[in-house]
Design a protein around this motif. Structure first.
Motif, short mmCIF file in Angstrom:
data_model
loop_
_atom_site.label_atom_id
_atom_site.label_comp_id
_atom_site.label_asym_id
_atom_site.label_seq_id
_atom_site.Cartn_x
_atom_site.Cartn_y
_atom_site.Cartn_z
N CYS A 83 18.42 114.39 32.45
CA CYS A 83 18.55 112.70 32.54
C CYS A 83 16.94 112.40 32.91
N CYS A 88 15.86 109.11 37.89
CA CYS A 88 15.70 110.65 37.78
C CYS A 88 14.31 110.95 37.68
N TYR A 127 23.68 108.29 37.41
CA TYR A 127 24.02 109.25 38.56
C TYR A 127 22.69 109.57 39.26
N GLY A 131 19.67 112.40 42.01
CA GLY A 131 18.83 113.06 40.97
C GLY A 131 17.84 113.80 41.37
N VAL A 133 18.88 114.88 37.76
CA VAL A 133 20.04 115.60 37.41
C VAL A 133 20.09 116.38 35.95
N ILE A 135 22.43 118.51 33.27
CA ILE A 135 23.96 118.79 32.58
C ILE A 135 24.05 119.94 31.79
N TYR A 140 27.45 119.12 35.79
CA TYR A 140 26.42 118.26 36.37
C TYR A 140 25.89 118.95 37.64
N TYR A 141 24.45 119.19 37.56
CA TYR A 141 23.88 119.72 38.61
C TYR A 141 22.67 118.71 39.07
N SER A 142 22.91 118.36 40.43
CA SER A 142 22.03 117.24 41.05
C SER A 142 20.88 117.78 41.88
N ASN A 143 19.98 116.95 42.44
CA ASN A 143 18.74 117.41 43.50
C ASN A 143 18.27 118.59 42.75
N MET A 144 17.78 118.39 41.46
CA MET A 144 17.27 119.45 40.68
C MET A 144 15.81 119.69 41.34
#
Length: 157
Positions: A83, A88, A127, A131, A133, A135, A140-144
């Motif tokens: 994203c 993000c 989302y 963030g 984020v 995918i 979904y994987y957040s706080n990358m």
């Protein structure tokens, strides 16, 4: 890039699932896209031949090229999206993208030579708070962080 040919029997199964009804063409193509990750000219020809009422091939190609859900180019088994929406972006999405590009050896819009990963950027997933984020195949994987993104991708065969 190696090209994978889709099994004719699998195409027949998918078309038969919808009784060869041309009215179900989009769903037939979605199912094939899900299995094969892209729609080659040969696959479109085979699908058309199996329909109860074949359409002009140009119409199938038009439909397949109109919808973003379909790809007319080979895609990897795993679709990675980063994203790049404002929230993000300011939380570090460019660093995530750079780490993923380095790891996979591809840029957005490309597929690796092993047809394992395809990489895309998206404008906003809505989302942003957790963030940046990423995918992968709809997960979904957040706080990358760059390291977290690389660790996640290592889990995909």
């Amino acid at each position: 890039m190696k090209t994978v040919v889709m099994d004719d029997d699998k195409i027949d199964q998918i078309v038969n699932k919808y009784q060869g009804d041309a009215g179900s063409l989009i769903q037939i193509l979605l199912d094939i896209q899900k299995e094969h990750h892209w729609l080659s000219k040969e696959v479109l020809e085979k699908v058309n031949k199996e329909l109860q009422t074949p359409l002009p091939l140009s119409k199938l190609q038009h439909i397949a090229s109109f919808y973003k859900a379909f790809s007319l180019m080979p895609k990897g088994r795993h679709e990675v999206q980063i994203c790049m929406g404002t929230a993000c972006y300011v939380q570090g999405a460019p660093r995530i993208l750079a780490a993923v590009e380095e790891m996979l050896g591809i840029k957005p819009g490309e597929t690796d030579t092993e047809l394992k990963f395809s990489l895309e950027t998206v404008n906003c997933l809505g989302y942003g708070a957790p963030g940046p984020v990423m995918i992968v195949d709809g997960n979904y994987y957040s706080n990358m962080t760059p390291d977290k993104a690389k660790d996640i991708l290592k889990n995909y065969d």
